[in-house]
Design a protein around this motif. Structure first.
Motif, PDB file in Angstrom:
ATOM      1  N   ALA A   1       4.179   3.718   6.911  1.00 46.46           N
ATOM      2  CA  ALA A   1       3.991   4.486   5.677  1.00 46.46           C
ATOM      3  C   ALA A   1       4.160   3.586   4.449  1.00 46.46           C
ATOM      4  O   ALA A   1       3.454   3.737   3.440  1.00 46.46           O
ATOM      5  N   ALA A   2       5.102   2.616   4.490  1.00 46.42           N
ATOM      6  CA  ALA A   2       5.296   1.717   3.355  1.00 46.42           C
ATOM      7  C   ALA A   2       4.077   0.836   3.124  1.00 46.42           C
ATOM      8  O   ALA A   2       3.703   0.550   1.966  1.00 46.42           O
ATOM      9  N   GLY A   3       3.419   0.409   4.235  1.00 44.89           N
ATOM     10  CA  GLY A   3       2.208  -0.411   4.073  1.00 44.89           C
ATOM     11  C   GLY A   3       1.068   0.375   3.471  1.00 44.89           C
ATOM     12  O   GLY A   3       0.221  -0.177   2.744  1.00 44.89           O
ATOM     13  N   SER A   4       0.932   1.668   3.753  1.00 41.16           N
ATOM     14  CA  SER A   4      -0.159   2.500   3.227  1.00 41.16           C
ATOM     15  C   SER A   4       0.121   2.992   1.820  1.00 41.16           C
ATOM     16  O   SER A   4      -0.787   3.458   1.122  1.00 41.16           O
ATOM     17  N   LEU A   5       1.352   2.957   1.354  1.00 46.03           N
ATOM     18  CA  LEU A   5       1.713   3.537   0.057  1.00 46.03           C
ATOM     19  C   LEU A   5       1.083   2.782  -1.099  1.00 46.03           C
ATOM     20  O   LEU A   5       0.590   3.385  -2.059  1.00 46.03           O
ATOM     21  N   GLU A   6       1.006   1.434  -1.056  1.00 43.14           N
ATOM     22  CA  GLU A   6       0.460   0.638  -2.170  1.00 43.14           C
ATOM     23  C   GLU A   6      -1.011   0.944  -2.381  1.00 43.14           C
ATOM     24  O   GLU A   6      -1.447   1.183  -3.509  1.00 43.14           O
ATOM     25  N   ARG A   7      -1.797   0.990  -1.292  1.00 49.73           N
ATOM     26  CA  ARG A   7      -3.223   1.280  -1.417  1.00 49.73           C
ATOM     27  C   ARG A   7      -3.442   2.710  -1.929  1.00 49.73           C
ATOM     28  O   ARG A   7      -4.325   2.946  -2.762  1.00 49.73           O
ATOM     29  N   ALA A   8      -2.634   3.651  -1.500  1.00 55.56           N
ATOM     30  CA  ALA A   8      -2.806   5.034  -1.938  1.00 55.56           C
ATOM     31  C   ALA A   8      -2.487   5.186  -3.422  1.00 55.56           C
ATOM     32  O   ALA A   8      -3.159   5.949  -4.142  1.00 55.56           O
ATOM     33  N   LEU A   9      -1.510   4.449  -3.931  1.00 52.80           N
ATOM     34  CA  LEU A   9      -1.187   4.520  -5.353  1.00 52.80           C
ATOM     35  C   LEU A   9      -2.329   3.988  -6.217  1.00 52.80           C
ATOM     36  O   LEU A   9      -2.634   4.556  -7.276  1.00 52.80           O
ATOM     37  N   ILE A  10      -2.975   2.902  -5.788  1.00 48.47           N
ATOM     38  CA  ILE A  10      -4.099   2.341  -6.562  1.00 48.47           C
ATOM     39  C   ILE A  10      -5.262   3.322  -6.600  1.00 48.47           C
ATOM     40  O   ILE A  10      -5.863   3.576  -7.661  1.00 48.47           O
ATOM     41  N   VAL A  11      -5.613   3.916  -5.451  1.00 48.96           N
ATOM     42  CA  VAL A  11      -6.726   4.880  -5.396  1.00 48.96           C
ATOM     43  C   VAL A  11      -6.411   6.095  -6.259  1.00 48.96           C
ATOM     44  O   VAL A  11      -7.270   6.604  -6.996  1.00 48.96           O
ATOM     45  N   ASN A  12      -5.180   6.585  -6.215  1.00 51.54           N
ATOM     46  CA  ASN A  12      -4.795   7.766  -6.999  1.00 51.54           C
ATOM     47  C   ASN A  12      -4.861   7.480  -8.499  1.00 51.54           C
ATOM     48  O   ASN A  12      -5.321   8.318  -9.293  1.00 51.54           O
ATOM     49  N   THR A  13      -4.462   6.301  -8.922  1.00 52.94           N
ATOM     50  CA  THR A  13      -4.516   5.943 -10.347  1.00 52.94           C
ATOM     51  C   THR A  13      -5.943   5.884 -10.839  1.00 52.94           C
ATOM     52  O   THR A  13      -6.274   6.349 -11.942  1.00 52.94           O
ATOM     53  N   ARG A  14      -6.840   5.294 -10.038  1.00 51.58           N
ATOM     54  CA  ARG A  14      -8.254   5.202 -10.439  1.00 51.58           C
ATOM     55  C   ARG A  14      -8.866   6.599 -10.556  1.00 51.58           C
ATOM     56  O   ARG A  14      -9.651   6.873 -11.473  1.00 51.58           O
ATOM     57  N   SER A  15      -8.536   7.481  -9.665  1.00 46.60           N
ATOM     58  CA  SER A  15      -9.099   8.827  -9.695  1.00 46.60           C
ATOM     59  C   SER A  15      -8.652   9.557 -10.965  1.00 46.60           C
ATOM     60  O   SER A  15      -9.464  10.191 -11.652  1.00 46.60           O
ATOM     61  N   HIS A  16      -7.357   9.479 -11.332  1.00 49.32           N
ATOM     62  CA  HIS A  16      -6.883  10.133 -12.534  1.00 49.32           C
ATOM     63  C   HIS A  16      -7.471   9.529 -13.809  1.00 49.32           C
ATOM     64  O   HIS A  16      -7.722  10.229 -14.783  1.00 49.32           O
ATOM     65  N   ARG A  17      -7.728   8.202 -13.801  1.00 53.60           N
ATOM     66  CA  ARG A  17      -8.331   7.569 -14.979  1.00 53.60           C
ATOM     67  C   ARG A  17      -9.756   8.054 -15.190  1.00 53.60           C
ATOM     68  O   ARG A  17     -10.171   8.312 -16.336  1.00 53.60           O
ATOM     69  N   SER A  18     -10.527   8.219 -14.134  1.00 55.95           N
ATOM     70  CA  SER A  18     -11.905   8.715 -14.250  1.00 55.95           C
ATOM     71  C   SER A  18     -11.903  10.138 -14.821  1.00 55.95           C
ATOM     72  O   SER A  18     -12.725  10.475 -15.693  1.00 55.95           O
ATOM     73  N   ALA A  19     -10.979  10.990 -14.346  1.00 57.03           N
ATOM     74  CA  ALA A  19     -10.925  12.353 -14.855  1.00 57.03           C
ATOM     75  C   ALA A  19     -10.539  12.371 -16.330  1.00 57.03           C
ATOM     76  O   ALA A  19     -11.078  13.150 -17.124  1.00 57.03           O
ATOM     77  N   PHE A  20      -9.625  11.514 -16.730  1.00 54.59           N
ATOM     78  CA  PHE A  20      -9.224  11.444 -18.133  1.00 54.59           C
ATOM     79  C   PHE A  20     -10.373  11.007 -19.035  1.00 54.59           C
ATOM     80  O   PHE A  20     -10.573  11.545 -20.131  1.00 54.59           O
ATOM     81  N   ASP A  21     -11.158  10.020 -18.580  1.00 56.41           N
ATOM     82  CA  ASP A  21     -12.301   9.553 -19.387  1.00 56.41           C
ATOM     83  C   ASP A  21     -13.319  10.679 -19.573  1.00 56.41           C
ATOM     84  O   ASP A  21     -13.909  10.837 -20.664  1.00 56.41           O
ATOM     85  N   GLY A  22     -13.552  11.487 -18.534  1.00 61.78           N
ATOM     86  CA  GLY A  22     -14.521  12.582 -18.656  1.00 61.78           C
ATOM     87  C   GLY A  22     -14.061  13.638 -19.663  1.00 61.78           C
ATOM     88  O   GLY A  22     -14.851  14.172 -20.434  1.00 61.78           O
TER      89      GLY A  22
END
Length: 524
Positions: free
Chosen positions: A326-347
């Motif tokens: 779970a610790a190895g998967s957490l870093e990649r999931a945080l990056i994907v989640n941040t990008r998704s929220h940034r796209s929604a904010f720009d829209g």
């Protein structure tokens, strides 16, 4: 008229009265009279006035205050007694009486009969009921003792309590024999109950009422009704220890427990301290032994359960592996989640430009202006409509029209008033005729009509009509009612009519203190 030359000696009233008094006291200076106690009077002076009676005569008696305080038993109505004293007279009322120095029951049977009668009366009130009994405290802290402070009873109680379980003992001193013993014992019981918990004088947890043995006369104070009622009403548990085991009194039945002797009451009231300490020590040893066995058994069970469990490293191996994944998967999931929220904010930010906001505010302002114009037009229409309705109503309320309506109302009111007067008159005539008929019926049924034809109504002294000749006694006063009034009369029997007594004799009888019973003898 007496002969003025007569040589018969003349006496004054006082001389003849005191001469009779001396004669009777010389002849009856010491007598013992057996009889049943009747009327008993106890005025505030402390003297006791009573009647001794049998089936034919009554003898008045008086017990002066000094002798009354020394009586073994108190006089009670219905008790058969033997009175000792002298016969004397009371010149103030021309009557004789007995001055009583001593009073004793006419045998134990008289007291036992009175005791049984009182026992039945109090038992009927529920004072001896088992459900009224209270549980004695197992280990009282304070014991109240109602007894004589100078007798052997209190010493025996204190000695036995000191040997068994020393504690605080309060003594309420009372007389355990004599006239005032019953009242003092009752006051002692009520006094202990009146003490407040936590006060300067500690409130007893248990009361002992104690006295040594004696005859029924000696123990009579504990049969007093006031003592029984005080014992039954006591909120503090009460032990009765009066007399020996064979003696019994009414307080024994009202108490929560009866002890055979005062010493037995002390044994019942408190346990033996040494026995209690031995019991506590034995229970303490048993508790320690049982606790040690329980701990040993639990320790053995814990060791057996621990031996069956796997090692700690084996238990944590699988959870540690899942944590690393779970610790190895957490870093990649945080990056994907941040990008998704940034796209929604720009829209969203693209839709919130100043031009878009200005356009929205202008549309809202136009809509508000339109609604304001519509509201003003609607208000004007409503005001116009209300004004037209008001004008129409005002046109109907002209002075001429109001006067016309008022004239019509007065005519209608006059017509209704005339109808009401006619109806009231008719109803009044009808009720008068009905009342006249009832009056005639009542007169026809009244016994007054029968009296007018020559009959009479005979009534007794209480005013009740007499319906039979058998109910008329010779010499009875009766009342005869005729049609034009009534008068009193006296019934005559087969015997000759006795002439009335002279007026002077009637006055003499009145001054002698009233009438006497039919069974009482006469001195004249």
């Amino acid at each position: 008229m007496a002969d003025p030359q007569s040589n018969v000696a003349e006496f004054s009233v006082s001389e003849i009265s005191f001469s009779i008094k001396k004669t009777m006291e010389d002849a009856f200076g010491y007598v013992r009279v057996r009889g049943e106690l009747g009327r008993i009077s106890r005025p505030g002076s402390g003297h006791i006035y009573l009647d001794l009676k049998d089936d034919r005569s009554v003898l008045s008696g008086v017990i002066w205050k000094g002798a009354a305080s020394k009586l073994k038993i108190q006089p009670e109505q219905g008790l058969e007694v033997i009175a000792t004293g002298k016969i004397t007279t009371f010149p103030g009322q021309s009557k004789y009486q007995m001055v009583i120095d001593a009073l004793e029951p006419a045998g134990a049977g008289a007291l036992m009969a009175l005791l049984e009668e009182r026992k039945k009366k109090l038992a009927a009130e529920g004072l001896f009921a088992a459900e009224r009994k209270k549980q004695l405290p197992g280990m009282p802290r304070v014991i109240g003792v109602v007894t004589s402070p100078t007798g052997a009873v209190i010493r025996d109680i204190l000695h036995r309590i000191g040997d068994r379980f020393p504690l605080h003992v309060l003594v309420w001193p009372v007389r355990v024999q004599g006239e005032t013993s019953g009242a003092e014992v009752a006051n002692g019981i009520r006094g202990f109950n009146a003490l407040q918990p936590g006060g300067d004088i500690p409130r007893p947890d248990l009361i002992i009422v104690a006295r040594g043995g004696g005859s029924i006369e000696d123990l009579w104070g504990f049969n007093d009704e006031a003592v029984v009622r005080a014992a039954a009403a006591s909120d503090i548990p009460l032990i009765s220890a009066v007399g020996h085991e064979t003696d019994w009194t009414l307080i024994d039945l009202a108490a929560d427990l009866r002890a055979p002797t005062p010493t037995g009451a002390a044994e019942i009231a408190v346990p033996v301290k040494a026995d209690l300490m031995a019991t506590v020590d034995d229970l303490s040893r048993r508790l320690a032994s049982g606790l040690n066995r329980l701990i040993s058994n639990r320790r053995t069970e814990l060791r057996a359960a621990g031996a069956a469990l796997p090692a700690s490293r084996d238990l944590l191996a699988l959870p540690r592996q899942r944590f690393d994944t779970a610790a190895g998967s957490l870093e990649r999931a945080l990056i994907v989640n941040t990008r998704s929220h940034r796209s929604a904010f720009d829209g969203i930010s693209a839709r919130l430009s100043p031009i878009v906001l200005s356009r929205g505010i202008g549309l809202a302002k136009d809509r508000l202006t339109t609604l304001d114009d519509r509201q003003i037009r609607a208000l004007r229409v409503a005001v116009q409509s209300r004004r037209q309705a008001h004008d129409a109503i005002a046109a109907r309320l002209t002075p001429d029209r109001l006067r016309h309506q008022s004239a019509l109302g007065r005519e209608r009111l006059a017509a209704l008033s005339e109808r009401m007067n006619r109806a009231y008159g008719n109803r009044l005539q009808t009720e008068k005729a009905r009342l006249h008929g009832l009056e005639k019926l009542l007169n026809s049924l009244s016994y007054k009509e029968v009296l007018s034809r020559g009959y009479a109504v005979i009534r007794d002294e209480s005013g009740d009509p007499m319906r039979s000749v058998a109910s008329v006694a010779s010499g009875a006063r009766i009342s005869v009612e005729l049609s034009d009034g009534s008068f009193d009369a006296m019934a005559l029997g087969d015997e000759a009519v006795q002439p009335p007594k002279p007026k002077s004799a009637a006055k003499l009888k009145k001054s002698s203190g009233g009438s006497k019973p039919a069974s009482q003898g006469s001195l004249f």
